[in-house]
Design a protein around this motif. Structure first.
Motif, PDB file in Angstrom:
ATOM      1  N   ASP A 155       0.823  -1.207   0.000  1.00 41.82           N
ATOM      2  CA  ASP A 155       0.000   0.000   0.000  1.00 41.82           C
ATOM      3  C   ASP A 155       0.857   1.257   0.000  1.00 41.82           C
ATOM      4  N   GLU A 156       1.953   1.238   0.786  1.00 43.38           N
ATOM      5  CA  GLU A 156       2.851   2.389   0.819  1.00 43.38           C
ATOM      6  C   GLU A 156       3.500   2.614  -0.538  1.00 43.38           C
ATOM      7  N   LEU A 157       3.879   1.519  -1.216  1.00 40.08           N
ATOM      8  CA  LEU A 157       4.505   1.647  -2.527  1.00 40.08           C
ATOM      9  C   LEU A 157       3.534   2.252  -3.530  1.00 40.08           C
ATOM     10  N   VAL A 158       2.282   1.803  -3.528  1.00 41.05           N
ATOM     11  CA  VAL A 158       1.273   2.354  -4.440  1.00 41.05           C
ATOM     12  C   VAL A 158       1.104   3.846  -4.179  1.00 41.05           C
ATOM     13  N   GLN A 159       1.037   4.236  -2.906  1.00 40.78           N
ATOM     14  CA  GLN A 159       0.909   5.654  -2.573  1.00 40.78           C
ATOM     15  C   GLN A 159       2.150   6.445  -2.979  1.00 40.78           C
ATOM     16  N   ALA A 160       3.324   5.884  -2.734  1.00 40.47           N
ATOM     17  CA  ALA A 160       4.564   6.576  -3.085  1.00 40.47           C
ATOM     18  C   ALA A 160       4.662   6.778  -4.600  1.00 40.47           C
ATOM     19  N   LEU A 161       4.268   5.767  -5.376  1.00 43.85           N
ATOM     20  CA  LEU A 161       4.255   5.907  -6.830  1.00 43.85           C
ATOM     21  C   LEU A 161       3.266   6.984  -7.254  1.00 43.85           C
ATOM     22  N   GLY A 162       2.072   6.973  -6.641  1.00 40.79           N
ATOM     23  CA  GLY A 162       1.080   7.988  -6.960  1.00 40.79           C
ATOM     24  C   GLY A 162       1.577   9.387  -6.638  1.00 40.79           C
ATOM     25  N   LEU A 163       2.268   9.536  -5.511  1.00 36.32           N
ATOM     26  CA  LEU A 163       2.828  10.832  -5.127  1.00 36.32           C
ATOM     27  C   LEU A 163       3.876  11.291  -6.143  1.00 36.32           C
ATOM     28  N   SER A 164       4.778  10.398  -6.497  1.00 34.14           N
ATOM     29  CA  SER A 164       5.818  10.739  -7.461  1.00 34.14           C
ATOM     30  C   SER A 164       5.218  11.128  -8.809  1.00 34.14           C
ATOM     31  N   PHE A 165       4.241  10.352  -9.273  1.00 36.47           N
ATOM     32  CA  PHE A 165       3.619  10.635 -10.566  1.00 36.47           C
ATOM     33  C   PHE A 165       2.829  11.943 -10.537  1.00 36.47           C
ATOM     34  N   THR A 166       2.170  12.235  -9.402  1.00 35.32           N
ATOM     35  CA  THR A 166       1.400  13.474  -9.291  1.00 35.32           C
ATOM     36  C   THR A 166       2.316  14.687  -9.347  1.00 35.32           C
ATOM     37  N   ILE A 167       3.399  14.640  -8.574  1.00 44.30           N
ATOM     38  CA  ILE A 167       4.365  15.743  -8.581  1.00 44.30           C
ATOM     39  C   ILE A 167       4.969  15.912  -9.972  1.00 44.30           C
ATOM     40  N   SER A 168       5.300  14.793 -10.613  1.00 44.97           N
ATOM     41  CA  SER A 168       5.877  14.851 -11.957  1.00 44.97           C
ATOM     42  C   SER A 168       4.892  15.468 -12.945  1.00 44.97           C
ATOM     43  N   THR A 169       3.616  15.106 -12.833  1.00 49.74           N
ATOM     44  CA  THR A 169       2.599  15.647 -13.733  1.00 49.74           C
ATOM     45  C   THR A 169       2.471  17.158 -13.568  1.00 49.74           C
ATOM     46  N   LEU A 170       2.401  17.617 -12.313  1.00 51.66           N
ATOM     47  CA  LEU A 170       2.270  19.049 -12.060  1.00 51.66           C
ATOM     48  C   LEU A 170       3.502  19.812 -12.564  1.00 51.66           C
TER      49      LEU A 170
END
Length: 248
Positions: A166-181
């Motif tokens: 679950d932490e990995l899924v969240q960490a990936l989502g965080l990284s991808f969100t920051i990258s998108t912005l």
């Protein structure tokens, strides 16, 4: 951008497929969309279309769990340098010829597919994180800015941190969100993100979310591992095609 019916249909199908991949594997929407769209338009234009569907799907992913604050405290140096690297790299994406940026995208896809197919088991000691995380973030940002693909080397690095699923899924989502912005900001700064692309980027949210829903349904019926192997081979072939296309 020539928005004929066939062109719009192609874009819709691309985001449907990319959404299905994300629904099945938990990642891959930008990678699949960029690799397919890169065959019919410049990577800069493709990256602009990715902004809204990538942002919405990844915000949902990074908020779906209880570990966001802890991950932010741990990963903020990496997120900061992702932003800095992406803003710098996006200047190259905006000003480089489509052939060269397409080759860069192809190289990124080949490297990612090769690494993920080999899938070495590595672990990063916590004592290395203070200096390694910012470096990984900076390289990821530059690669994101140049190619529009968020995965390398952030995904392999996050997989070495001994995070639970679950932490990995969240960490990936965080990284991808920051990258998108950061990518959206970089494209806007360099006058690549146009109003008509924003409207089209809004429209493709629907097939992307529909694809995610379908992918989640398919996930319970097939082996995610086998599907991922087939996807990576597909991305490797697309990457090779993008690399050799200027010489054909």
């Amino acid at each position: 951008m020539h928005e004929s019916l066939s062109f719009l249909l192609l874009i819709g199908v691309t985001f449907l497929v990319a959404g299905m991949v994300k629904g099945i594997t938990g990642m891959g929407l930008p990678t699949v969309a960029m690799s397919l769209l890169g065959l019919v338009m410049s990577p800069a234009s493709a990256a602009a279309l990715l902004v809204l569907p990538s942002f919405i799907t990844n915000v949902w992913q990074c908020l779906a769990g209880p570990s966001m604050l802890a991950l932010l405290r741990r990963l903020w140096p990496m997120m900061l340098t992702i932003v800095l690297g992406t803003l710098w790299g996006s200047s190259l994406l905006a000003n480089t010829s489509p052939q060269l940026s397409g080759m860069a995208l192809g190289i990124a896809l080949l490297v990612y597919a090769g690494y993920a197919l080999i899938a070495p088991t590595l672990t990063v000691s916590p004592r290395f994180e203070p200096w390694l995380a910012p470096l990984i973030g900076l390289v990821t940002g530059v690669v994101t800015g140049i190619t529009g693909v968020f995965v390398m080397p952030a995904v392999p690095y996050l997989q070495t941190l001994n995070l639970n699923k679950d932490e990995l899924v969240q960490a990936l989502g965080l990284s991808f969100t920051i990258s998108t912005l950061a990518l959206a900001g970089g494209l806007f700064m360099h006058d690549v993100f146009k109003p008509n692309q924003l409207s089209l980027s809004t429209v493709v949210i629907v097939p992307a979310l529909l694809g995610m829903w379908l992918g989640q349904k398919v996930r319970v019926r097939i082996s995610p591992r086998r599907f991922k192997q087939c996807l990576l081979l597909f991305l490797a072939v697309l990457g090779l095609q993008l690399i050799i296309r200027p010489f054909i």
